[in-house]
Design an enzyme around this catalytic site. Structure first.
Site, short mmCIF file in Angstrom:
data_model
loop_
_atom_site.label_atom_id
_atom_site.label_comp_id
_atom_site.label_asym_id
_atom_site.label_seq_id
_atom_site.Cartn_x
_atom_site.Cartn_y
_atom_site.Cartn_z
N ASP A 14 28.19 -15.45 25.20
CA ASP A 14 28.80 -15.37 26.53
C ASP A 14 28.69 -16.76 27.15
O ASP A 14 28.07 -17.66 26.56
CB ASP A 14 28.05 -14.32 27.38
N SER A 15 29.24 -16.90 28.36
CA SER A 15 29.12 -18.18 29.06
C SER A 15 27.74 -18.35 29.69
O SER A 15 27.45 -19.39 30.26
CB SER A 15 30.17 -18.25 30.15
N TYR A 46 33.60 -19.36 32.36
CA TYR A 46 34.71 -19.24 31.41
C TYR A 46 35.98 -18.75 32.12
O TYR A 46 37.09 -19.05 31.70
CB TYR A 46 34.35 -18.23 30.31
N GLY A 47 35.79 -17.99 33.19
CA GLY A 47 36.94 -17.41 33.89
C GLY A 47 37.86 -18.43 34.54
O GLY A 47 38.97 -18.09 34.96
N CYS A 77 31.50 -10.93 26.27
CA CYS A 77 32.23 -11.68 27.29
C CYS A 77 33.64 -11.13 27.36
O CYS A 77 34.37 -11.14 26.36
CB CYS A 77 32.26 -13.15 26.87
N THR A 79 36.09 -12.32 29.14
CA THR A 79 37.10 -13.37 29.26
C THR A 79 37.58 -13.83 27.89
O THR A 79 38.79 -13.89 27.63
CB THR A 79 36.53 -14.55 30.08
N CYS A 185 33.32 -7.80 33.73
CA CYS A 185 32.72 -9.10 33.41
C CYS A 185 31.25 -8.80 33.19
O CYS A 185 30.64 -8.08 34.00
CB CYS A 185 32.90 -10.07 34.57
N HIS A 187 28.68 -10.39 33.60
CA HIS A 187 27.73 -10.85 34.64
C HIS A 187 27.59 -9.82 35.78
O HIS A 187 26.59 -9.83 36.50
CB HIS A 187 28.21 -12.16 35.28
N1 DGL Z 1 30.56 -12.95 31.44
C1 DGL Z 1 31.85 -13.35 31.02
C2 DGL Z 1 32.86 -12.25 31.10
O1 DGL Z 1 32.52 -11.12 30.83
C3 DGL Z 1 32.29 -14.75 31.46
C4 DGL Z 1 32.20 -15.04 32.94
C5 DGL Z 1 32.56 -16.48 33.26
O2 DGL Z 1 31.90 -17.37 32.72
O3 DGL Z 1 33.50 -16.69 34.04
O4 DGL Z 1 34.01 -12.47 31.38
#
Ligand code: DGL
Length: 264
Positions: A14-15, A46-47, A77, A79, A185, A187
Site C-alpha cells: 500500500d502507500s 497514491y490517490g 490498496c 487505488t 480506501c 486508510h
Molecule cells: N490506501 C490506499 C487505497 O486504498 C492508498 C491511499 C493513498 O495513498 O492515496 O486507495
C-alpha cells in the site's frame, strides 16, 4: 531470486499504513502465513498520482516481492487495484489479489439500492467501484465521493485534531442518502471511531473482511496455504519515515520495532 512454495511469504503493499487494515484481518484469519509488508510512504498519497506513476512504483514493489520469493501478493490498496491491476497482473507468476475486484461480488449482493463509496480521488475517477459492482448487479446506484485529506490525516496520526474535516466530508455523503457506505480506501478504517460518532457504525463497510475471506478461499483452492507449523515470520519495509509509520500504525498493528527503510 528464490522459487516459491507453500511456506513462502505473502507480500502486501500500500502507500502506507492503510494496508495494515487488511493485514490485521489477514493475520487473524490466517495466522500461519509468513508475510512481507511494504508501505510506499515516500509516494503517499497514491490517490493523487497518475496511472503511469503508479505502474512505475508497483513494478518496483513487485520486483522486490519476487526477490523475497513471495508466493502471492495482496494489493492492499484500492487505488492501485482500481487503476493498474490489469497493467501489472501478468508481470510475475505469483497470485496477485486486487481489493476492489475481489470484493465487488459480495458488495453487489447487499440489499441496498444506493451505495456510497468513500475513496481516493484516483479511485473515484476511475469508476472502478460502480463498474465492478454493476457487473454483478446493475440495480445498485453507486455514489462515489473522494475525501482529499483523509489519507494524510491517517498517515500523520492527526485524527483527533481533524474531526471537523472528517465530519464535513461525511455530511456531504449523508446528504445523498446512501443506505450503506463502503470505506473504499484501506486508510479509512482508522477513522471509524470518528465516523461512527456522526452516523450509525453499521452504515460503514470495511471491505477487508470480505477481501481476506476471498484470498483465503483462493489460496486454499490452489493448495497454497502454509502447512508448516513453525512460528510465522513478519517483515516490514517502508520507503520513508519508519518511526512515523510505526506510530501511525498502532491503531491496527503494533510493530515490535521500526520497519526497515529501503529505496529501490
Ligand atoms: N490506501 C490506499 C487505497 O486504498 C492508498 C491511499 C493513498 O495513498 O492515496 O486507495
Amino acid at each position: 531470486m528464490s522459487i516459491s512454495n507453500n511456506n513462502s511469504p505473502i507480500g502486501f503493499f500500500d502507500s502506507g499504513v492503510g494496508g495494515l487494515t487488511v493485514l490485521r484481518r489477514f493475520k487473524d484469519a490466517l495466522p500461519n502465513e509468513n508475510i512481507v509488508f511494504f508501505g510506499d510512504n515516500a509516494h503517499v498519497p497514491y490517490g493523487e498520482k497518475s496511472k503511469e506513476q503508479l505502474i512505475e512504483y508497483s513494478k518496483d514493489i513487485l520486483k522486490f516481492f519476487r526477490s523475497k520469493g513471495c508466493k502471492a501478493v495482496v494489493m492492499a490498496c484500492n487505488t492501485t487495484s482500481s487503476l493498474i491491476y490489469d497493467d501489472i497482473k501478468e508481470l510475475y507468476n505469483f497470485e496477485l489479489y486486487p481489493v476492489v475486484q475481489s470484493v465487488a461480488k459480495v458488495l453487489a449482493g447487499l440489499s441496498v439500492t444506493k451505495l456510497g463509496v468513500f475513496a481516493t480521488k484516483a479511485t473515484i475517477k476511475s469508476l472502478a467501484y460502480p463498474r465492478e459492482i454493476n457487473k454483478y448487479n446493475p440495480n445498485i446506484e453507486v455514489i462515489g465521493q473522494y475525501c482529499p485529506d483523509w489519507v494524510k490525516i491517517v498517515e500523520n496520526n492527526s485524527i483527533n485534531q481533524n474531526v471537523d474535516i472528517i465530519k464535513k466530508d461525511l455530511d456531504l455523503m449523508m446528504a445523498k442518502n446512501p443506505q450503506k457506505i463502503v470505506l473504499g480506501c484501506t486508510h479509512y478504517p482508522y477513522l471509524l471511531s470518528v465516523l461512527s460518532k456522526f452516523a450509525p457504525e453499521d452504515m460503514f463497510i470495511d471491505p477487508s473482511e470480505t477481501f481476506v475471506e476471498y484470498i483465503k478461499r483462493d489460496l486454499n483452492s490452489k493448495n497454497l496455504l502454509n502447512r508448516n507449523p513453525n512460528k510465522p515470520t513478519e517483515e516490514f519495509y517502508v520507503s520513508a519515515n519508519p518511526r512515523q509509520f510505526r506510530d501511525s500504525a498502532r491503531l491496527f498493528y503494533s510493530l515490535n520495532q521500526d520497519p526497515i527503510l529501503i529505496k529501490f
